[in-house]
Design an enzyme around this catalytic site. Structure first.
Site, PDB file in Angstrom:
ATOM      1  N   SER A   1      -6.293   3.853  -8.189  1.00  0.00           N
ATOM      2  CA  SER A   1      -5.486   5.058  -8.410  1.00  0.00           C
ATOM      3  C   SER A   1      -6.273   6.161  -9.104  1.00  0.00           C
ATOM      4  CB  SER A   1      -4.259   4.734  -9.272  1.00  0.00           C
ATOM      5  OG  SER A   1      -3.458   3.784  -8.637  1.00  0.00           O
TER       6      SER A   1
HETATM    7  N1  SAH Z   1      -4.505  -1.553  -9.933  1.00  0.00           N
HETATM    8  C1  SAH Z   1      -5.588  -1.437  -8.982  1.00  0.00           C
HETATM    9  C2  SAH Z   1      -5.227  -0.617  -7.754  1.00  0.00           C
HETATM   10  C3  SAH Z   1      -4.156  -1.200  -6.980  1.00  0.00           C
HETATM   11  S1  SAH Z   1      -4.065  -0.825  -5.279  1.00  0.00           S
HETATM   12  C4  SAH Z   1      -6.840  -0.889  -9.613  1.00  0.00           C
HETATM   13  O1  SAH Z   1      -6.833  -0.516 -10.788  1.00  0.00           O
HETATM   14  O2  SAH Z   1      -7.865  -0.847  -8.922  1.00  0.00           O
HETATM   15  C5  SAH Z   1      -2.748  -1.925  -4.937  1.00  0.00           C
HETATM   16  C6  SAH Z   1      -3.161  -3.376  -4.915  1.00  0.00           C
HETATM   17  O3  SAH Z   1      -1.971  -4.152  -4.798  1.00  0.00           O
HETATM   18  C7  SAH Z   1      -4.008  -3.713  -3.701  1.00  0.00           C
HETATM   19  O4  SAH Z   1      -5.203  -4.334  -4.105  1.00  0.00           O
HETATM   20  C8  SAH Z   1      -3.114  -4.647  -2.899  1.00  0.00           C
HETATM   21  O5  SAH Z   1      -3.830  -5.630  -2.186  1.00  0.00           O
HETATM   22  C9  SAH Z   1      -2.249  -5.264  -3.984  1.00  0.00           C
HETATM   23  N2  SAH Z   1      -0.972  -5.851  -3.538  1.00  0.00           N
HETATM   24  C10 SAH Z   1      -0.133  -5.385  -2.581  1.00  0.00           C
HETATM   25  N3  SAH Z   1       0.930  -6.211  -2.456  1.00  0.00           N
HETATM   26  C11 SAH Z   1       0.763  -7.205  -3.374  1.00  0.00           C
HETATM   27  C12 SAH Z   1       1.526  -8.362  -3.705  1.00  0.00           C
HETATM   28  N4  SAH Z   1       2.661  -8.704  -3.077  1.00  0.00           N
HETATM   29  N5  SAH Z   1       1.055  -9.162  -4.702  1.00  0.00           N
HETATM   30  C13 SAH Z   1      -0.119  -8.871  -5.334  1.00  0.00           C
HETATM   31  N6  SAH Z   1      -0.884  -7.806  -5.039  1.00  0.00           N
HETATM   32  C14 SAH Z   1      -0.451  -6.975  -4.071  1.00  0.00           C
END
Ligand code: SAH
Length: 231
Positions: free
Chosen positions: A81
């Site tokens: 993000s």
């Molecule tokens: N917080 C992260 C960015 C997140 S992007 C950072 O600081 O880099 C969103 C993330 O959520 C992605 O890596 C995606 O694979 C994950 N995601 C999506 N659905 C999910 C689920 N059901 N359980 C766990 N992770 C999930």
């Protein structure tokens, strides 16, 4: 020969110092223009954003963009993000030093690292295995000892470590997963992007007081979707 080696050593050293300085300067500028310049005022959040080396969490080819004012691609169709959103979500959680926090969506591990600077412990779940594995390695290499990672579907939370004082979901959900509400401690806060499509989501701040759940709309955001194991 001796002289050439000495010169090379000096050049390498200078370059290294320059590189480090450069990132530190970029980070300070990011805090001033993107955070203080907007509505981020919480000292703990600002300090954490000052300390965590965001350039360590992005692919090498785009390190030079690490401190720019936007999200960045981290592979597997996922993004880290925008710094402002990381700070905003952190600030909204009103974190205390003894808090135990659950994050859904480890991604690069950057948000987890920011949280880890402020609270006692961070439990973070990632559904995309290679992302979860590399984030775990990265966090260990950088010395974050209070972040616990897990690969899996965050829809179910982390039952054996619940309840959590704060929960942060960093992928966009259509509806708030009920299990996460159950795993929120009394007096706890959750920040989560809710909405039907990528560009139509709102960050919601959810609180639990005397067992009652309240949800408030905060700001409009764009977030990659929350996925499920069978999708
Ligand atoms: N917080 C992260 C960015 C997140 S992007 C950072 O600081 O880099 C969103 C993330 O959520 C992605 O890596 C995606 O694979 C994950 N995601 C999506 N659905 C999910 C689920 N059901 N359980 C766990 N992770 C999930």
């Amino acid at each position: 020969m001796y002289r050439i080696v000495t010169i090379l050593v000096i050049i390498c050293f200078a370059d290294n110092v320059n590189g480090q300085d450069n990132y530190a300067t970029q980070r300070e500028r990011m805090v001033h223009t993107q955070l203080l310049g907007r509505d981020i005022y919480d000292i703990k959040t600002l300090d954490a954003m000052r300390e965590v080396k965001r350039h360590e969490f992005v692919p090498t080819s785009i390190k030079y963009m690490a401190y720019t004012d936007g999200p960045l691609n981290i592979g597997h169709n996922q993004t880290i993000s925008q710094p402002y959103i990381v700070a905003y979500m952190t600030q909204e959680l009103k974190l205390k030093p003894n808090d135990r926090v659950l994050e859904i969506g480890t991604g690069s591990g950057y948000q987890a690292a920011v949280l880890a600077k402020i609270v006692d412990s961070v439990y973070t779940i990632e559904i995309v295995e290679p992302l979860g594995i590399s984030a775990d390695k990265r966090l260990k290499r950088l010395g974050y000892k209070n972040v616990y990672t897990r690969i899996g579907d965050g829809y179910h939370g982390w039952p054996d470590k619940a309840p959590f004082d704060a929960i942060i979901v960093t992928a966009g959900v259509k509806e708030i997963p009920p299990v996460l509400l159950d795993q929120l401690a009394e007096g706890g806060r959750m920040i989560i992007p809710v909405g039907k499509t990528l560009f139509h989501r709102n960050l919601m701040l959810v609180t639990k007081k005397n067992g009652k759940i309240k949800a408030k709309k905060r700001i409009p955001v764009a977030f990659v979707p929350f996925t499920r194991k069978n999708e």
